[in-house]
Design an enzyme around this catalytic site. Structure first.
Site, PDB file in Angstrom:
ATOM      1  N   HIS A  20       0.907  -1.341  -0.067  1.00  0.00           N
ATOM      2  CA  HIS A  20       0.090  -0.048   0.030  1.00  0.00           C
ATOM      3  C   HIS A  20       0.852   1.216   0.074  1.00  0.00           C
ATOM      4  CE1 HIS A  20      -3.371  -2.700   2.259  1.00  0.00           C
ATOM      5  NE2 HIS A  20      -3.215  -2.772   0.864  1.00  0.00           N
TER       6      HIS A  20
ATOM      7  N   GLU B 112      -4.332  -6.334  -9.261  1.00  0.00           N
ATOM      8  CA  GLU B 112      -2.528  -5.827  -8.976  1.00  0.00           C
ATOM      9  C   GLU B 112      -1.560  -6.918  -9.645  1.00  0.00           C
ATOM     10  OE1 GLU B 112      -2.791  -6.527  -4.598  1.00  0.00           O
ATOM     11  OE2 GLU B 112      -4.358  -4.735  -4.387  1.00  0.00           O
TER      12      GLU B 112
ATOM     13  N   GLU C 156      -4.019 -13.228  -3.789  1.00  0.00           N
ATOM     14  CA  GLU C 156      -2.999 -12.173  -3.929  1.00  0.00           C
ATOM     15  C   GLU C 156      -1.856 -12.355  -2.976  1.00  0.00           C
ATOM     16  OE1 GLU C 156      -3.772  -8.261  -1.968  1.00  0.00           O
ATOM     17  OE2 GLU C 156      -5.753  -8.914  -1.597  1.00  0.00           O
TER      18      GLU C 156
END
Length: 400
Positions: A230, A260, A356
């Site tokens: 982030h 992503e 992820e």
């Protein structure tokens, strides 16, 4: 002038993300949970629960908001600065409180709940200061935490929600391709990020002409800035051989989706390629585990073992996936549906979850940087459907 403590300001036509029947179904489930817990009135205060049950996504700016739900009423409590916008964007009624004297918010809440009732609250959101005011103004017989029950409800998506999430995933792909086109040696992270954000906002406006547009964003990172998932965008310029991280986040009516990807600028060295390919293999393996009956902790432990066999587990820094819905980078979290060791939730059809995996190799080691792939999957009766379309891996993502 006789100034009111609160009033109703209703003008314009109601425009909501979903049909009224969707909100009635959500409120019916909330009322079922309230009845089980013996709750007479629920005072929901978080952005995600108010938006989920009414359609209205507030902008706090230091002011309190609520959705008060009883057996017969559903009323948004909003600040005067918003005028009639909360009523137009909310299913049900809306009351506006004034700010000429302190605690008119709680007087407005009390007008719906009355006093002496058993009050349902979000214990993970209600501050100590506001809890004290609730006790003073509502004089509840008892307060009971309804946040866990509402989270469980939000984890199971309706067909209408899944349709919106699909649109979000497709929009995220569009942002990803715009970013790929904007990548060039010497370009700044911020320039590349803006290309992706603009493409997504235009697509959302095309698909949803009556929606509110806000909060769509991109994190595009390069070099050392890829070490955290982030990390904010900077003005760093891309250099040949840089590891890159593409993160697109379209927001549609409060609903979050994401794409992503790991990329490299112009070329990738052998050490980096080996780590990248290992993370892609982890991603593929992790997606194969997402099916009804699997537990979040079980999936996590299996991926841990997969990485440990490759001597890479020490480079993992957080969980492997999470739920989707009414959430963003500053509100919402369905923490009961995350792929972590301490969460034993069993996956069921109708849930939506990401895979992820991310590996962060420290600076100074071969292949240094953060590697991350992220797809969104809808749990079906016998498996999972991947609704992310942008390709992952070296074949498509060595760019520039």
């Amino acid at each position: 002038m006789d100034r009111p403590e609160f009033y109703r300001f209703h003008q314009g036509e109601k425009t909501l993300p979903f049909a009224p029947e969707e909100y009635e179904a959500r409120l019916a489930r909330l009322r079922q949970d309230m009845e089980v817990e013996g709750i007479g009135a629920a005072v929901l205060t978080s952005m995600h629960n108010i938006a989920y049950h009414s359609g209205f996504l507030y902008c706090a700016f230091g002011r309190p908001y609520a959705l008060v739900v009883t057996a017969t009423e559903s009323v948004v409590i909003s600040a005067g600065i918003d005028a009639a916008q909360p009523w137009r964007r909310a299913h049900g009624d809306a009351i506006t409180y004034t700010d000429w004297q302190r605690d008119n918010y709680w007087r407005a809440v009390r007008a719906v709940t009355g006093t002496g009732a058993v009050i349902g609250v979000e214990a993970d959101h209600l501050t100590l200061a506001q809890k004290a005011r609730l006790e003073a103004f509502l004089a509840p017989a008892e307060t009971r935490d309804i946040a866990p029950a509402t989270m469980l409800r939000r984890m199971h998506k309706s067909p209408a929600e899944i349709a919106l999430i699909r649109a979000g995933a497709e929009t995220a792909d569009i942002g990803g391709h715009a970013i790929r086109e904007a990548i060039a040696l010497g370009a700044r992270e911020i320039d590349v990020a803006m290309a992706g954000r603009d493409a997504m906002e235009l697509e959302i406006a095309r698909r949803f002409p009556e929606a509110e547009y806000r909060d769509t964003w991109v994190w595009f990172q390069s070099g050392i800035n890829t070490d955290g998932a982030h990390n904010p965008v900077t003005a760093r310029r891309l250099e040949r051989g840089d590891i890159l991280s593409l993160n697109t986040f379209p927001m549609i009516s409060g609903y979050y989706t994401a794409l992503e990807r790991t990329l490299f600028a112009a070329e990738v060295d052998a050490a980096s390629l080996a780590i990248w390919e290992a993370n892609v293999a982890t991603h593929d393996y992790g997606m194969s585990l997402l099916k009804p009956g699997a537990s979040c902790s079980g999936v996590t432990q299996a991926i841990n073992a997969f990485l440990a066999e490759r001597d890479l587990l020490q480079y993992r820094t957080f969980g492997y996936g999470h739920s989707f819905g009414v959430l963003s980078h500053y509100y919402g979290r369905e923490a009961g549906l995350e792929l972590r060791e301490d969460i034993d939730t069993v996956l069921e059809p109708g849930m939506v979850i990401s895979m992820e995996p991310m590996l962060t190799i420290p600076e100074g080691q071969p292949g240094a940087g953060g590697y991350r792939e992220h797809d969104i999957l809808i749990l079906t009766e016998d498996g999972a459907e991947n609704i992310t379309g942008y390709p992952y891996g070296p074949e498509f993502n060595v760019v520039g």
